[in-house]
Write an enzyme that holds these catalytic residues in place. Structure first.
Site, PDB file in Angstrom:
ATOM      1  CG  PHE A  59       9.041  16.084   5.714  1.00 15.11           C
ATOM      2  CD1 PHE A  59       9.520  17.340   5.810  1.00 15.11           C
ATOM      3  CD2 PHE A  59       8.152  15.289   4.962  1.00 15.11           C
ATOM      4  CE1 PHE A  59       8.525  17.869   6.100  1.00 15.11           C
ATOM      5  CE2 PHE A  59       7.080  16.721   4.986  1.00 15.11           C
ATOM      6  CZ  PHE A  59       7.198  17.449   4.582  1.00 15.11           C
ATOM      7  CG  ASP A  91       5.679   8.890   6.221  1.00 15.29           C
ATOM      8  OD1 ASP A  91       5.543   8.680   5.030  1.00 15.29           O
ATOM      9  OD2 ASP A  91       5.522   9.603   6.491  1.00 15.29           O
ATOM     10  CE  LYS A 150       4.475  13.781  -0.907  1.00 14.92           C
ATOM     11  NZ  LYS A 150       4.305  14.627  -1.466  1.00 14.92           N
ATOM     12  CB  THR A 198     -16.104  15.226   7.951  1.00 14.14           C
ATOM     13  OG1 THR A 198     -16.378  15.590   9.274  1.00 14.14           O
ATOM     14  CG2 THR A 198     -17.418  15.512   7.462  1.00 14.14           C
TER      15      THR A 198
END
Lengths: 511, 511
Positions: free
Chosen positions: A210, A319, A350, A374
């Site tokens: 995931f 990841d 997280k 941005t």
């Protein structure tokens, strides 16, 4: 299977003191609380969850927004490991907003940052504040994984992975071309989504992985259909992830074969896709497949994957959005592999509060504005992170994370299996999805929040780093009660009048 | 060409009071400042920009991060329309961090929110705080565009568009299938990125459009090659955007033909792609193409596009990430079209501080967790937005945005052309990229920050909503000086000793 050996070791070391009985687990003596703990003494439930106030608010919200709310929270009242809802229910939080509350609720260090008027909103891309360099140097780089000299902040986990993928593609394509300078044809075609400007490169991911939910990320996510159904995707290679059998010590040979099969498949796919001209620019993995059901593989499996990517000139992205920030007892889960050159890119979010990724120098694009947006994160989150890292060090929370662990499976072989984990990053399987959902709801009504969305049979444990042995005992008490209880109906937990003495109720007094 | 008519009207209404002279613009009499303005009296430059302190910080940052920093800011000292850098330079900010500072720096309303210890970080997906419903109902929905009953918050512009695209694909596919329930084959194939589970649907976008930079968004972005080069993309249809000729009143017939050509191309592409089985699920546009160079089309062009999407059953998404929040003198730029049913989805971020999108009821997916992530925005940003909306109302900033505008082109026909805009959302073209870059650098050293990255020849004007006529006059003074100046070398602006009297210097005194 070092991870599970560690898990079992810690589990055993706790078990003797847990007073396990044949009829189920019940802890008799809660260890003394640590001095720095200034939170509640235990859960205190007044209504079922969601309670009446939560239900009213959910109805209001449903009219105007997409609602997947469990219940509404009173964040002012929440403290440490305890989440208080708007109905005054106080729950031991072992899921911490999908592993995103690093040092518990309302830690004094964070409220101090929050209330400093200097810490205003600003963009970080083109006009960062003066302290931005210092924050990066002192804090984000101080906890950088081995071998990394650069970091790029982003606002969230999705943007972190999306931009990490872009960095991988750019890096790979520049090496293919032999120069960062594009041809006029590449310049022309890139703007209209065509090759060679937008090359037909691929990323290899593993089944059960995931990597978040935006379109690029989603092409590497393979967990539940509901997350991907009806959304166009990239046709990229997907390799199997080892399906280990538990208990690990009884299936050593089978598990080794399974991991070898998956490694071979990864290598075969890279060779095949390269041959057909759809080169594999990188391989992206989680050190523990989190949303996929807390799926572990041996550290050696990951070491071999890293070797395969080096052999074939692919980037290797780890990841750590869900595993990073200390929950495995090391700051980064991949540190358990013990490699000097573990990865090319490590993404995070997280528990780190800011999103972003570490990258090797060679992954820095040759020109400005190739990786950009941005906000490029949020400076306030960096300020929070500074405090979080300080607290992790001063309160020795990584060592604490190594000690807190659970053991429950032995008592309920008919219900539970596959206990697995490193540090506080733990999970267990129940026999089916119905049992899973029943147990989660019952546990919640007993005063504990747990994963609602991990695989279909797994219960995940994703506590804050301030979770101690004391909380582990409470947790096991509640899970014990929930699994023994025959109905999903709310039965209540007696607690003293919160107004006069919020600390009177402690689960050990019910034992 | 209502947009440009408005622009010209406002320009003319300002011009007589601007004291324009043949040798260049010089404002003689700055209007009285408004009572609520408590900011600096004008720019004050002490070094060139970036100054020595910014350069040192940039070097530090370059070692460890991707750097595209213009200069570093002192956000404590910045106030209203004035951005102060770490070298003590005070600049009139007419770019506002890529249009992301709605009511100027350090507005008292925002510092109050910031320093309230109640306003802590939390996730909004599954466990929002009690005020979340209220904030959505009272604030986000109070400024919802006509016809919208639902809003979904997200952390940033990229995630807003990525998830809006997913909502469009899900909506389209459910209609194709006739039921939200997928077939077993769709469930199986979705997890492995294959049709029919991941269908081969497309989104149509327009050349020159910029819809952000993550992989899904990037497939609809067609501005500069540098943003897309070397990154794999989706092969989706791209239609031309009208290239209008200026002054508009001299090219009415040509421009009408050009818009008709583009409308036909949009419709042809939808028909063709549908015929070949790669259905166009939606069309995504900006009401003004911002990053692409502030490209305008007539309101009628957009009304016709909306009609085409209805005719062919495509969704119509208006990306208001850069245009939304009041800069055009209406809260949403597409309100200028005057349609009762202007769009199916409107995405936002930047000035709104939180990202997100409004959607029609039918775009709400049938099941939970189809559109989801951990944070789903940031509650603190919602609290800020509450204050911003309040200030916009009480200070009547939308009306003010309608009044502030510029007029400069007439004086420099050899350098400048194509003045265009609505409200404060204005741009002008210079003759080539070199002139563009020179003018921006010179203007910055004269005390004004401008766009550094919009098309290759355009200079953009993206002020905060607290920008008044007073600031417009200052701005024109500076631009006038910069365009007259023959070199890029810093020449300095005299200002009084900041320590003793930071307000002594005012550009009008130099006139």
């Amino acid at each position: 299977m070092a991870s599970s050996i560690l898990s079992r070791h810690l589990a055993s070391s706790l078990r003797p003191s847990l007073g396990l009985s044949a009829s189920g687990y019940r802890h008799q003596q809660t260890p003394a609380k640590r001095v720095e703990e200034v939170e509640f003494d235990g859960p205190c439930m007044k209504t079922e969850v969601p309670g009446p106030r939560s239900k009213i608010l959910a109805q209001q919200l449903a009219i105007q927004s997409v609602v997947q709310v469990n219940f509404f929270c009173d964040y002012e009242e929440s403290k440490g490991n305890y989440l208080v809802d708007v109905d005054g229910n106080r729950m031991l939080d072992v899921y911490t907003q999908i592993a995103s509350i690093p040092i518990g609720y309302n830690h004094l260090a964070l409220t101090k940052v929050m209330t400093d008027p200097k810490n205003m909103v600003s963009t970080l891309g083109m006009m960062p504040p003066e302290q931005f360099s210092e924050k990066l140097v002192n804090d984000l780089m101080a906890v950088a994984p081995k071998g990394f000299s650069r970091v790029q902040t982003m606002a969230c986990g999705s943007c972190s992975n999306e931009n990490a993928y872009k960095a991988i593609f750019i890096w790979y394509r520049v090496r293919m071309r032999g120069t960062p300078e594009p041809t006029p044809e590449e310049v022309r075609t890139s703007v209209i989504n065509q090759v060679p400007g937008c090359p037909d490169l691929t990323l290899l991911s593993l089944m059960g992985g995931f990597h978040r939910r935006t379109l690029g990320c989603l092409a590497t996510t393979h967990t539940k259909a509901i997350q991907k159904l009806d959304v166009p995707s990239f046709d990229w290679p997907i390799a199997p992830f080892p399906q280990l059998r538990y208990p690990l010590d009884q299936f050593e040979r089978e598990n080794a074969q399974e991991e070898a099969r998956c490694q071979e498949e990864v290598e075969d796919l890279i060779v095949k896709w390269n041959q057909k001209g759809r080169h594999v620019a990188g391989v992206v993995i989680e050190p523990i497949q989190a949303e996929g059901g807390d799926n572990h593989a041996s550290f050696d499996f990951y070491r071999k994957l890293r070797g395969i990517t080096k052999k074939h000139g692919c980037a290797f992205q780890v990841d750590e959005v869900q595993t990073g920030g200390g929950s495995t007892g090391k700051f980064w889960a991949h540190e358990h592999w013990g490699l000097d050159d573990p990865a090319d890119i490590v993404s995070f979010s997280k528990k780190m509060l800011t999103g972003g990724y570490y990258q090797k120098d060679s992954f820095q694009p040759d020109k400005l504005f190739r990786i950009f947006n941005t906000w490029l994160g949020d400076h306030t989150k960096n300020l929070f992170l500074t405090e979080v890292i300080k607290v992790i060090k001063t309160e020795n929370l990584l060592d604490q994370a190594k000690r807190t662990v659970w053991s429950f499976v032995d008592k309920y072989p008919h219900l539970l299996s596959r206990a697995r984990g490193i540090g506080t990053f733990c999970a267990i399987d129940v026999k089916d999805e119905d049992t899973h959902n029943n147990l989660l709801l019952k546990a919640r009504n007993k005063g504990k929040t747990l994963s609602m969305d991990c695989g279909t049979q797994s219960i995940r444990f994703q506590s804050a780093l301030v979770f101690t042995e004391h909380h582990a005992h409470l947790f096991l008490d509640i899970l014990n009660d929930a699994s023994l209880s025959s109905s999903r109906v709310y039965t209540g937990i007696q607690c003293g009048p919160a107004q006069t003495d919020p600390y009177t109720v402690n689960l050990q007094r019910r034992g």
